[in-house]
Design an enzyme around this catalytic site. Sequence first.
Site, PDB file in Angstrom:
ATOM      1  N   GLY A 263       0.817  -1.202   0.000  1.00  0.00           N
ATOM      2  CA  GLY A 263       0.000   0.000   0.000  1.00  0.00           C
ATOM      3  C   GLY A 263       0.850   1.250   0.000  1.00  0.00           C
ATOM      4  N   GLU A 266       7.262   3.571   4.228  1.00  0.00           N
ATOM      5  CA  GLU A 266       7.561   4.703   5.092  1.00  0.00           C
ATOM      6  C   GLU A 266       8.987   5.211   4.991  1.00  0.00           C
ATOM      7  OE1 GLU A 266       8.205   0.935   7.705  1.00  0.00           O
ATOM      8  OE2 GLU A 266       6.850   1.590   6.115  1.00  0.00           O
ATOM      9  N   ASN A 267       9.627   5.128   3.829  1.00  0.00           N
ATOM     10  CA  ASN A 267      10.993   5.622   3.679  1.00  0.00           C
ATOM     11  C   ASN A 267      11.153   6.991   4.360  1.00  0.00           C
ATOM     12  OD1 ASN A 267      11.471   3.469   1.628  1.00  0.00           O
ATOM     13  ND2 ASN A 267      10.088   4.745   0.415  1.00  0.00           N
ATOM     14  N   HIS A 299      -0.528   6.421   8.859  1.00  0.00           N
ATOM     15  CA  HIS A 299       0.252   5.226   9.204  1.00  0.00           C
ATOM     16  C   HIS A 299       1.720   5.437   8.819  1.00  0.00           C
ATOM     17  CE1 HIS A 299       0.620   0.668   9.423  1.00  0.00           C
ATOM     18  NE2 HIS A 299       1.716   0.997   8.758  1.00  0.00           N
ATOM     19  N   GLU A 300       1.960   5.892   7.597  1.00  0.00           N
ATOM     20  CA  GLU A 300       3.347   6.056   7.137  1.00  0.00           C
ATOM     21  C   GLU A 300       4.051   7.183   7.890  1.00  0.00           C
ATOM     22  OE1 GLU A 300       4.251   3.591   5.417  1.00  0.00           O
ATOM     23  OE2 GLU A 300       2.178   2.969   5.103  1.00  0.00           O
TER      24      GLU A 300
END
Length: 857
Positions: A263, A266-267, A299-300
């Site tokens: 989806g 999160e870099n 979320h990220e």
Amino acid sequence: MAHPTDDRNFRLPSTVRPTGYDASLAVDLDGRRFASRIRIGLALAAPSTELVLHAAALEISRAVVTAGEARREAAVRLAPASETAVLSFDAPVPAGPAVLELEFAGAIVSGLRGLYLAGPGLAATQFEAADARRVFPCLDEPGFKAPWRLTVEAPRDAVVLSNGRPEAIEEVERGAIRRVRFAETPPLPTYLVALVVGRLEALPEISVRGVPVRTWATPEKLALTGFGQDVAVEVLPRLEDYFGVPYAFGKLDQAGLPEFEAGAMENAGLVTYREVALLLDPATASLAQKKRVAEVVTHELAHQWFGNWVTMTWWDDLWLNEAFATWMAFKTVDAWNPGWRVWLEFDQGKAAAMHLDALRSTHPIRADVNNVAEAGEAFDLITYEKGGAVLRMIEGYLGEERFRDGIRLYMRRHARANAVADDLWGALAEASREPVVELANAWIRQPGFPLVTASRAGRTLRLEQQRFWSDPARAGDEPAAGWPVPLVLRVGQGGKVTEQRVLLRGRSAEVTLAGDGEPDWVCANAGATGFYRVRYDAAGLAALGRNLAALAPAERIQLLSDEWALVRAGAREIGAFLDLCDRFAGEEDHAVLDELVARLATVEHRLVADADRPALRGFVARLFAPQLAVTGWDAAPGEPDTVRLRRAAAVRALGLVARAPGPAQEARERLDRWLAGDRAAVEPNLHDALVAMVARDGDAARFDAFQGLFRKEADPAFRRRYLLAQAAFEDPVLAARGIEVLLGGEEVPLQDVASYSAALLANRTARGPYWARLRGEWDALLGRVQGAPMLLRRVVEGMGALVERRELEEAEAFLAAHPVEEARQAIAQTLERLRQDVELRERTTAQVGAWLARGGR
């Protein structure tokens, strides 16, 4: 003699640690190649004639180490089993600081990991869990954090994004190439390093507390970036305030990619997304789409602290990253927009995790991970949804303030470093002075969850716990120990509702309910926040059925979910469950109606004989036709979301479950008007259901129309909708065309292959022919998704839509003969669930028919 790196479970020694990376990467988009040089600062705890680092699918042409005044050239041996490169030297590299320099090259791949082709003229990286090694030789384990400095050369007209801010940009090779040097990052694990190169545009940046925020998309989708940008701007300061730590990564870029396996990712400072999880038009998007984008973005961004600022030491604590971000996203979005009631969506994820966690093939939240292939299989509902639900349960036990204080202590104590789960529990215990370690480890270190049986005599409530299994044959199997179960009871009496908290530590306990007299009802999972199921005695269940209106929506949903689970487990009769469904005829809450539709859709898909389908559809119509009569098809000006979503639930029930001819005709007429430009004809929350309804009964002209819409649509949600519609046609000739879309060409985007395959297996006309072709052309499909192991597992999971025992036996034989190493867990879980579904069908079909023959009463 075997070398340790010949073992796929090889782990890097802790005697060599990175102190920093400085890489220069030249990206050739047309040639789909890259070439690079990297300097890795190292600290050696002891002299060594050998250095080991990760490398996969790279051509390493030179490796030199400098320590003090000495430079040593390395002999390079690749170890494919552990995806490492062993660098051997003719004399020991001394203890202390050293610099390793390597020159190497590799390919921009067509899969979805490493540096891959993410769209026309667009390349991007995806490194989690362990694919940074496909672009850089590096120490590719999360426990080896170090700062990164990256310089990238790319075509002059390409946008170049990475984790840091651009520090310098210059043109080289007579202006054909642009060189971008990025600022050094804080210490990062390799899986969080990121690069995006190619055709992208962004709206003007917005500064949030000094942090520039930009949201990127391909040029034709630039207008769809505003909502995702607004979400980031809203939630970033809320997250800073919660953690008590400023955002650490200097800037925030969000990029929507046309091809993306998961989806989002999160870099640090450069979050990448599947387009449908980031881009939308607020004027045409459903509320579900808006909630989903808000939840994914949040979320990220929560990961920028939990995972990026403080990082797990090894993949067995992956759950800590993902569970916390899952829980934190819902908590933050709920605080920002409480009218959305997003905790009800959280409960849907929790219910899906409970379904998986009731299997023999489940795993603990904290699972042992021996290698990165096993780490890849840990990205599942147990890790995300069960983990998040357990955190929510612990927060409910400690209280919001003490929980937040413990999180802030954890963030300060492990800033820029690594940690393990017990570090978090210790911080929470220190802040709360509660036995958090005992409570948390009991839930994360053993699989499964309890079934709490609640029976009442007067004001005495007896509680008993045992492990819940969805397989009736395992009902007596027990774990070595139970769970400390934090229950919150809600008790109704005379219109007054009180709450009472109980920590059930042993197998059973008796609780004296507060107050006097006989309660009207007792709910043993107040707010549905507990990760357990409840089995009420007959009197308790009947009392709840009579007082549904007194329960909160989440509690009504949980009651339906628990009773359905008990049917699956053989502890309730299907007729009793349908009786309970009948009691929801007057339900007005859209979330409860959604649960009811989902359960009845399963009955229609799996449990009803063809001869009884008309009667079942009549029952569904009797429940939901009055709902649609109240809301109507057209939204009134200023109509609240609650009404819009109630209408959508009714349309799904009548059109997709009951297959009522009136709604089907209405759907065709309204969708045609909408496609002709009348946007008022279809309220945004109805569009997905109408497309599915129209496709199912559609003709060849309709198939052609959806195919054309898919090819030209820019909005990713609508594009995906038109794609999956081609797998829904039930005319045999058109079902065959739908199969050919997947197996006869390359038109289905790689990221959507698994979803499309599952849609074909869910189509009762396409299922048989596609299932035969899927097995016959398995190697070709497997090769197509080989570069995307998560999608491979999803293809296997799609087989859960099969229905008959014959199909189950075929699936068991086929997967036994064609084992897939990357999907061992998915195969075990899919076959176990399918086995139970087939047994449920055989056990209940006659009972459903008998219940319907009685008139559903």
